[in-house]
Design a protein around this motif. Structure first.
Motif, PDB file in Angstrom:
ATOM      1  N   ILE A 120      -0.108 -41.279 -12.331  1.00  0.00           N
ATOM      2  CA  ILE A 120      -0.051 -39.915 -11.807  1.00  0.00           C
ATOM      3  C   ILE A 120       1.336 -39.375 -12.104  1.00  0.00           C
ATOM      4  O   ILE A 120       2.340 -39.970 -11.708  1.00  0.00           O
ATOM      5  N   LYS A 121       1.390 -38.250 -12.823  1.00  0.00           N
ATOM      6  CA  LYS A 121       2.672 -37.690 -13.254  1.00  0.00           C
ATOM      7  C   LYS A 121       3.028 -36.468 -12.409  1.00  0.00           C
ATOM      8  O   LYS A 121       2.219 -35.568 -12.251  1.00  0.00           O
ATOM      9  N   PHE A 122       4.248 -36.473 -11.913  1.00  0.00           N
ATOM     10  CA  PHE A 122       4.772 -35.402 -11.076  1.00  0.00           C
ATOM     11  C   PHE A 122       5.985 -34.765 -11.736  1.00  0.00           C
ATOM     12  O   PHE A 122       6.668 -35.399 -12.537  1.00  0.00           O
ATOM     13  N   THR A 123       6.302 -33.543 -11.324  1.00  0.00           N
ATOM     14  CA  THR A 123       7.576 -32.914 -11.647  1.00  0.00           C
ATOM     15  C   THR A 123       8.456 -33.019 -10.416  1.00  0.00           C
ATOM     16  O   THR A 123       8.027 -32.673  -9.308  1.00  0.00           O
ATOM     17  N   ASN A 124       9.668 -33.516 -10.606  1.00  0.00           N
ATOM     18  CA  ASN A 124      10.661 -33.585  -9.535  1.00  0.00           C
ATOM     19  C   ASN A 124      11.332 -32.219  -9.469  1.00  0.00           C
ATOM     20  O   ASN A 124      12.120 -31.857 -10.341  1.00  0.00           O
ATOM     21  N   ILE A 125      11.024 -31.445  -8.458  1.00  0.00           N
ATOM     22  CA  ILE A 125      11.447 -30.055  -8.329  1.00  0.00           C
ATOM     23  C   ILE A 125      12.969 -29.908  -8.251  1.00  0.00           C
ATOM     24  O   ILE A 125      13.536 -28.957  -8.792  1.00  0.00           O
ATOM     25  N   LEU A 126      13.650 -30.845  -7.603  1.00  0.00           N
ATOM     26  CA  LEU A 126      15.098 -30.743  -7.434  1.00  0.00           C
ATOM     27  C   LEU A 126      15.875 -31.404  -8.570  1.00  0.00           C
ATOM     28  O   LEU A 126      17.099 -31.346  -8.602  1.00  0.00           O
ATOM     29  N   GLY A 127      15.171 -32.049  -9.498  1.00  0.00           N
ATOM     30  CA  GLY A 127      15.837 -32.617 -10.669  1.00  0.00           C
ATOM     31  C   GLY A 127      16.547 -33.930 -10.440  1.00  0.00           C
ATOM     32  O   GLY A 127      17.189 -34.458 -11.338  1.00  0.00           O
ATOM     33  N   ARG A 128      16.439 -34.476  -9.254  1.00  0.00           N
ATOM     34  CA  ARG A 128      17.072 -35.762  -8.943  1.00  0.00           C
ATOM     35  C   ARG A 128      16.493 -36.285  -7.644  1.00  0.00           C
ATOM     36  O   ARG A 128      15.823 -35.570  -6.912  1.00  0.00           O
ATOM     37  N   SER A 129      16.799 -37.541  -7.358  1.00  0.00           N
ATOM     38  CA  SER A 129      16.409 -38.106  -6.067  1.00  0.00           C
ATOM     39  C   SER A 129      17.632 -38.122  -5.157  1.00  0.00           C
ATOM     40  O   SER A 129      18.767 -37.957  -5.610  1.00  0.00           O
ATOM     41  N   TYR A 130      17.378 -38.311  -3.885  1.00  0.00           N
ATOM     42  CA  TYR A 130      18.428 -38.342  -2.873  1.00  0.00           C
ATOM     43  C   TYR A 130      18.321 -39.639  -2.094  1.00  0.00           C
ATOM     44  O   TYR A 130      17.234 -40.200  -1.957  1.00  0.00           O
ATOM     45  N   ASP A 131      19.447 -40.087  -1.538  1.00  0.00           N
ATOM     46  CA  ASP A 131      19.420 -41.238  -0.652  1.00  0.00           C
ATOM     47  C   ASP A 131      18.443 -40.932   0.481  1.00  0.00           C
ATOM     48  O   ASP A 131      18.358 -39.786   0.945  1.00  0.00           O
ATOM     49  N   ILE A 132      17.746 -41.927   0.926  1.00  0.00           N
ATOM     50  CA  ILE A 132      16.700 -41.737   1.940  1.00  0.00           C
ATOM     51  C   ILE A 132      17.254 -41.160   3.240  1.00  0.00           C
ATOM     52  O   ILE A 132      16.530 -40.527   4.008  1.00  0.00           O
ATOM     53  N   THR A 133      18.565 -41.316   3.502  1.00  0.00           N
ATOM     54  CA  THR A 133      19.176 -40.787   4.716  1.00  0.00           C
ATOM     55  C   THR A 133      19.828 -39.426   4.522  1.00  0.00           C
ATOM     56  O   THR A 133      20.282 -38.808   5.490  1.00  0.00           O
ATOM     57  N   ASP A 134      19.905 -38.930   3.289  1.00  0.00           N
ATOM     58  CA  ASP A 134      20.560 -37.653   2.989  1.00  0.00           C
ATOM     59  C   ASP A 134      19.619 -36.488   3.295  1.00  0.00           C
ATOM     60  O   ASP A 134      18.572 -36.357   2.686  1.00  0.00           O
ATOM     61  N   ASN A 135      20.009 -35.638   4.245  1.00  0.00           N
ATOM     62  CA  ASN A 135      19.167 -34.508   4.617  1.00  0.00           C
ATOM     63  C   ASN A 135      19.753 -33.168   4.175  1.00  0.00           C
ATOM     64  O   ASN A 135      19.408 -32.124   4.715  1.00  0.00           O
ATOM     65  N   THR A 136      20.647 -33.199   3.171  1.00  0.00           N
ATOM     66  CA  THR A 136      21.288 -31.991   2.682  1.00  0.00           C
ATOM     67  C   THR A 136      20.273 -30.937   2.260  1.00  0.00           C
ATOM     68  O   THR A 136      20.411 -29.771   2.586  1.00  0.00           O
ATOM     69  N   ARG A 137      19.270 -31.330   1.514  1.00  0.00           N
ATOM     70  CA  ARG A 137      18.255 -30.386   1.014  1.00  0.00           C
ATOM     71  C   ARG A 137      16.946 -30.459   1.800  1.00  0.00           C
ATOM     72  O   ARG A 137      15.956 -29.885   1.406  1.00  0.00           O
ATOM     73  N   PHE A 138      16.967 -31.194   2.898  1.00  0.00           N
ATOM     74  CA  PHE A 138      15.735 -31.420   3.666  1.00  0.00           C
ATOM     75  C   PHE A 138      15.988 -31.062   5.120  1.00  0.00           C
ATOM     76  O   PHE A 138      17.028 -31.383   5.661  1.00  0.00           O
ATOM     77  N   THR A 139      15.028 -30.365   5.752  1.00  0.00           N
ATOM     78  CA  THR A 139      15.187 -30.025   7.160  1.00  0.00           C
ATOM     79  C   THR A 139      14.015 -30.567   7.961  1.00  0.00           C
ATOM     80  O   THR A 139      13.019 -30.946   7.417  1.00  0.00           O
TER      81      THR A 139
END
Length: 168
Positions: free
Chosen positions: A149-168
């Motif tokens: 299953i192929k996805f597009t990563n919308i933000l262009g990168r992954s984040y550390d599982i604890t990083d909530n900078t782009r997540f609310t």
């Protein structure tokens, strides 16, 4: 010599956690309270691999070269995207694996999802971007599906599982 193994940790059981993600006006993503581990939610599903989780998208740039000999590189607004491919296997009766396959694809379609991987300790925002169809395989007479299953990563990168900078 058991001292060599004192810092060795037994790897956790892989979890692929998905939840609905909704884009906020500021570009961050609100994560719904519907998180599910797809490896436990679909009992016929087995983990194969995730490729592209550590990739960074190529920045969107353009270059201007001047007659006087200078060159400038400009960075365009927006996120560079990357791809993530999830390889899964489904084992069980043909009816069970068919039902789980269709339910899984329906759960991934038509929305942004936040995918988190507990082993790599990374998370990302994805959108299903290509058609998918399982290949029917046989192992010692047992029918199973393998599917990428192929996805597009919308933000262009992954984040550390604890990083909530782009997540609310």
């Amino acid at each position: 010599n058991s001292e060599k193994f004192t810092n060795f940790a037994i790897m956790d059981k892989p979890k692929i956690l998905i939840a609905t993600a909704v884009r906020n006006a500021d570009g961050s993503f609100a994560i719904a309270d519907d998180e599910v581990d797809i490896l436990t939610a679909y009992r016929t599903l087995e983990y194969g691999e995730l490729s592209g989780m550590n990739a960074y998208g190529k920045p969107v740039t353009y270059t201007e070269t001047y007659a006087e000999g200078g060159t400038d590189v400009f960075f365009a607004e927006g996120n560079a995207t990357t791809d993530l491919t999830m390889k899964l296997y489904l084992f069980g009766t043909l009816e069970e694996i068919t039902a789980d396959y269709h339910a899984l694809v329906a759960s991934l379609t038509g929305r942004y999802i936040r995918l988190a991987d507990n082993i790599r300790r990374r998370k990302m925002i994805l959108a299903l971007c290509e058609a998918t169809e399982p290949a029917t395989e046989r192992l010692y007479g047992t029918v199973y599906f393998s599917v990428s299953i192929k996805f597009t990563n919308i933000l262009g990168r992954s984040y550390d599982i604890t990083d909530n900078t782009r997540f609310t």
